[in-house]
Each structure stands twice: as C-alpha cells, then as structure tokens.
Motif scaffolding. Structure first.
Motif, PDB file in Angstrom:
ATOM      1  N   ALA A 126      -4.107   8.588  -1.116  1.00  0.00           N
ATOM      2  CA  ALA A 126      -3.659  10.107  -1.006  1.00  0.00           C
ATOM      3  C   ALA A 126      -4.441  10.734   0.266  1.00  0.00           C
ATOM      4  O   ALA A 126      -5.224  10.468   0.596  1.00  0.00           O
ATOM      5  CB  ALA A 126      -4.137  10.863  -2.277  1.00  0.00           C
ATOM      6  N   THR A 127      -3.265  11.505   1.083  1.00  0.00           N
ATOM      7  CA  THR A 127      -3.847  12.257   2.107  1.00  0.00           C
ATOM      8  C   THR A 127      -4.359  13.555   1.656  1.00  0.00           C
ATOM      9  O   THR A 127      -4.251  13.792   0.286  1.00  0.00           O
ATOM     10  CB  THR A 127      -2.660  12.627   2.972  1.00  0.00           C
ATOM     11  OG1 THR A 127      -1.732  13.499   2.347  1.00  0.00           O
ATOM     12  CG2 THR A 127      -1.843  11.200   3.340  1.00  0.00           C
ATOM     13  N   PRO A 128      -5.067  13.847   2.383  1.00  0.00           N
ATOM     14  CA  PRO A 128      -5.736  15.344   1.880  1.00  0.00           C
ATOM     15  C   PRO A 128      -4.817  16.444   1.413  1.00  0.00           C
ATOM     16  O   PRO A 128      -5.171  17.449   0.743  1.00  0.00           O
ATOM     17  CB  PRO A 128      -6.516  15.896   3.308  1.00  0.00           C
ATOM     18  CG  PRO A 128      -6.557  14.579   4.129  1.00  0.00           C
ATOM     19  CD  PRO A 128      -5.423  14.008   3.692  1.00  0.00           C
TER      20      PRO A 128
ATOM     21  N   ILE B 234      -6.773   2.690  -6.967  1.00  0.00           N
ATOM     22  CA  ILE B 234      -6.521   4.014  -6.336  1.00  0.00           C
ATOM     23  C   ILE B 234      -7.845   3.814  -5.341  1.00  0.00           C
ATOM     24  O   ILE B 234      -8.825   3.394  -5.486  1.00  0.00           O
ATOM     25  CB  ILE B 234      -6.757   4.981  -7.260  1.00  0.00           C
ATOM     26  CG1 ILE B 234      -5.528   5.435  -8.086  1.00  0.00           C
ATOM     27  CG2 ILE B 234      -6.894   6.553  -6.370  1.00  0.00           C
ATOM     28  CD1 ILE B 234      -5.518   6.443  -9.102  1.00  0.00           C
ATOM     29  N   ASP B 235      -7.453   3.828  -4.013  1.00  0.00           N
ATOM     30  CA  ASP B 235      -8.475   3.893  -2.854  1.00  0.00           C
ATOM     31  C   ASP B 235      -8.457   4.901  -2.148  1.00  0.00           C
ATOM     32  O   ASP B 235      -7.522   5.999  -2.063  1.00  0.00           O
ATOM     33  CB  ASP B 235      -8.108   2.504  -2.294  1.00  0.00           C
ATOM     34  CG  ASP B 235      -9.390   1.886  -1.608  1.00  0.00           C
ATOM     35  OD1 ASP B 235     -10.457   2.661  -1.475  1.00  0.00           O
ATOM     36  OD2 ASP B 235      -9.187   0.856  -0.659  1.00  0.00           O
ATOM     37  N   ASN B 236      -9.416   5.092  -1.042  1.00  0.00           N
ATOM     38  CA  ASN B 236      -9.483   6.222  -0.172  1.00  0.00           C
ATOM     39  C   ASN B 236      -8.732   5.732   1.143  1.00  0.00           C
ATOM     40  O   ASN B 236      -8.588   4.952   1.467  1.00  0.00           O
ATOM     41  CB  ASN B 236     -10.939   6.411   0.088  1.00  0.00           C
ATOM     42  CG  ASN B 236     -11.796   7.033  -1.094  1.00  0.00           C
ATOM     43  OD1 ASN B 236     -11.285   7.864  -1.563  1.00  0.00           O
ATOM     44  ND2 ASN B 236     -13.058   6.525  -0.907  1.00  0.00           N
ATOM     45  N   ILE B 237      -7.972   6.859   1.687  1.00  0.00           N
ATOM     46  CA  ILE B 237      -7.423   6.705   2.910  1.00  0.00           C
ATOM     47  C   ILE B 237      -8.322   6.464   3.893  1.00  0.00           C
ATOM     48  O   ILE B 237      -9.538   7.210   4.002  1.00  0.00           O
ATOM     49  CB  ILE B 237      -6.353   8.162   3.127  1.00  0.00           C
ATOM     50  CG1 ILE B 237      -5.484   7.683   4.339  1.00  0.00           C
ATOM     51  CG2 ILE B 237      -7.515   9.155   3.448  1.00  0.00           C
ATOM     52  CD1 ILE B 237      -4.440   8.878   4.600  1.00  0.00           C
TER      53      ILE B 237
ATOM     54  N   THR C 256       0.868  -1.364   0.084  1.00  0.00           N
ATOM     55  CA  THR C 256       0.038   0.048  -0.023  1.00  0.00           C
ATOM     56  C   THR C 256       0.800   1.378  -0.041  1.00  0.00           C
ATOM     57  O   THR C 256       1.672   1.365   0.697  1.00  0.00           O
ATOM     58  CB  THR C 256      -0.919  -0.143   1.243  1.00  0.00           C
ATOM     59  OG1 THR C 256      -1.768  -1.187   1.139  1.00  0.00           O
ATOM     60  CG2 THR C 256      -1.817   1.369   1.345  1.00  0.00           C
ATOM     61  N   LEU C 257       0.730   2.225  -0.842  1.00  0.00           N
ATOM     62  CA  LEU C 257       1.263   3.529  -1.060  1.00  0.00           C
ATOM     63  C   LEU C 257       0.250   4.468  -0.333  1.00  0.00           C
ATOM     64  O   LEU C 257      -0.784   4.582  -0.903  1.00  0.00           O
ATOM     65  CB  LEU C 257       1.599   3.628  -2.482  1.00  0.00           C
ATOM     66  CG  LEU C 257       2.545   2.483  -3.169  1.00  0.00           C
ATOM     67  CD1 LEU C 257       3.111   3.073  -4.491  1.00  0.00           C
ATOM     68  CD2 LEU C 257       3.747   2.134  -2.346  1.00  0.00           C
ATOM     69  N   ILE C 258       0.675   5.341   0.422  1.00  0.00           N
ATOM     70  CA  ILE C 258       0.157   6.573   0.694  1.00  0.00           C
ATOM     71  C   ILE C 258       0.980   7.805   0.410  1.00  0.00           C
ATOM     72  O   ILE C 258       2.006   8.144   1.137  1.00  0.00           O
ATOM     73  CB  ILE C 258      -0.284   6.634   2.357  1.00  0.00           C
ATOM     74  CG1 ILE C 258      -0.783   5.335   2.814  1.00  0.00           C
ATOM     75  CG2 ILE C 258      -1.087   7.573   2.695  1.00  0.00           C
ATOM     76  CD1 ILE C 258      -1.159   4.975   4.226  1.00  0.00           C
ATOM     77  N   VAL C 259       0.571   8.608  -0.647  1.00  0.00           N
ATOM     78  CA  VAL C 259       1.120   9.691  -1.198  1.00  0.00           C
ATOM     79  C   VAL C 259       0.747  11.072  -0.280  1.00  0.00           C
ATOM     80  O   VAL C 259      -0.220  11.131   0.116  1.00  0.00           O
ATOM     81  CB  VAL C 259       0.981  10.037  -2.537  1.00  0.00           C
ATOM     82  CG1 VAL C 259       1.705   8.583  -3.355  1.00  0.00           C
ATOM     83  CG2 VAL C 259      -0.354  10.158  -2.975  1.00  0.00           C
ATOM     84  N   SER C 260       1.843  11.792   0.013  1.00  0.00           N
ATOM     85  CA  SER C 260       1.518  13.237   0.456  1.00  0.00           C
ATOM     86  C   SER C 260       2.106  14.179   0.063  1.00  0.00           C
ATOM     87  O   SER C 260       3.404  13.768  -0.535  1.00  0.00           O
ATOM     88  CB  SER C 260       1.666  13.104   2.149  1.00  0.00           C
ATOM     89  OG  SER C 260       1.048  14.133   2.775  1.00  0.00           O
TER      90      SER C 260
END
Length: 249
Positions: A202-204, A228-231, A78-82
């Motif tokens: 993706a973060t806000p 692509i999924d919601n945080i 899982t990748l969470i971009v910010s």
C-alpha cells in the motif's frame, strides 16, 4: 386460589357498619404454570445458529527457509494499492461518491528501465487497474487478472460447488457444508495446481478501503498464498515512472 376472609375482631359493632373483607391470593399455581411454560419453550425452540464469515486464510504449507522470500517468477504477482487524494489530503471521489481507489500490479520480478542511469526510471513492467465487480459472469479489473492466474483452482472449486448445491456430499446441511469447506481447502492448498503468490502493498496515500478491497479479492478468487508487505523504494519509482508516462488518470 383467591380467598376472601371476613374480618371479625369481636366487640360491639355499630348498626349498619360495613364489614371489612381481606383478600388473599395464592400465587403458587401461577409460578408452577410459568415454570411449565418456560420448560415447554426451552424444549420446542430452535436456537439461532451463529452466523460466521468463511474466510480463505493464507496457507500454512511448509516452505524451505531459502524459498520463504522467493516465489516462482511465473507465479508471483505484486499488487500496490493506492487512493487518489485532493490537494487538502481528502479522498477524491467519483460522481457516484465512491473513493477513487486504484491498484498497480506487476508479475514476476520488477523490470526497471533507467537508460540514463540517473535513478529516474523511464519505464517498468508496472501496470494499472481498478477494483470492479463482475458484469454478469464476466470478471473485470484486477479481479480478472487474479482470476486468470488462479484458473485451475477456481475451475475445480466451481465443480465442487455444483455438488455442494445439489447436496451430493450429505443430505444434512451442516455436514454438507463442512465437507465442502474441507474439500475446497484441500484444492486451494494443492501444490500440483498452478497457484499465484500475491504480495499486497500500500502507498502512503492508500485508504483502508483500498487494502480491504485487495483482501476481498483474495477471498473471491480463492487465493490461499498471499501476504501484506511494505512498499519499497523501487515500487515508488515505478509508480512515479508510470504516472509520468501515462498521467494520473
């Protein structure tokens, strides 16, 4: 052809009066010549071929309903971009003017450490990387992480590229390209190979650039299974725990 017609309306003329001439130009031969030139250029000109971007689309392989939201833990990442922001909300940039985009990631299931059972995480399996290009032939940043997890596919495609560059499939460029693309697609979707399943969030605070950079990495690393999924709440808690432990740098 041009014709000069002398005007003679009859009647008595004054002595020394200048004769009036009328010029008539026939443009028919010029029209014929233009049509011949147009026909010549149409037959002899090579039309510009449309330039299209080859995109590695997510695979459409069939998956059972109970497996749709669940991947093998060994394959999942899982990748969470910010994106770092200033106090006024503007994107923070480095000395070279590049946006400070970061990517948090974890493999398999999230491992949450809440020793006090107060809803505040002390630690997790979340890690942090950045988007970096290659240094020569060496991958860096998140690209190296994804490259290593899709190594079997990339090795086969790199071998295929050698044959494509040498035009071993066909001496005709278009046919050589189409055969290569078809065979590369088969390799990307080969279920017998170890392939990652990537979930991008993706973060806000994330900018569009950071999300596009993550999608670019899917193309570069020939990854076909991604979405692509919601945080969610756990993702936010993991990022907060990471920042408390390691800081924002």
């Amino acid at each position: 052809m041009a014709q000069i017609e002398q005007s003679d309306k009859g009647g008595k003329k004054k002595k020394g009066a200048q004769k009036k001439m009328q010029i008539h130009v026939d443009f028919t031969p010029m029209v014929d010549m233009n049509m011949l030139l147009i026909t010549f250029f149409m037959l002899c000109t090579t039309m510009i071929k449309s330039q299209t971007l080859q995109i590695t689309l997510p695979t459409n392989e069939k998956v059972e309903q109970e497996q749709m939201n669940k991947a093998k833990e060994s394959e999942a990442i899982t990748l969470i971009v910010s994106t770092a922001r200033k106090d006024n909300g503007d994107i923070a940039r480095d000395d070279d003017g590049r946006a400070k985009n970061v990517v948090y990631y974890y493999t398999g299931q999230p491992q949450l450490v809440d020793d006090n059972n107060d809803g505040v995480l002390e630690d997790s399996n979340l890690q942090k990387e950045v988007f970096l290009g290659n240094e020569g032939s060496t991958q860096r940043g998140i690209r190296k992480i994804l490259h290593d997890r899709n190594k079997q596919v990339l090795t086969k495609i790199n071998d295929l590229k050698v044959k494509w560059r040498n035009k071993e499939f066909s001496s005709n460029k278009d046919k050589n390209d189409s055969i290569y693309q078809a065979m590369a697609k088969e390799i990307r979707n080969d279920s017998t190979l170890t392939r990652p399943v990537v979930v991008i969030k993706a973060t806000p605070e994330a900018s569009w650039e950071s999300l596009i950079s993550a999608l670019d990495e899917m193309q570069i690393n020939q990854i076909s299974r991604y979405q692509i999924d919601n945080i969610n709440h756990n993702d936010s808690l993991m990022i907060e725990a990471y920042q408390r432990k390691h800081g924002n740098n």
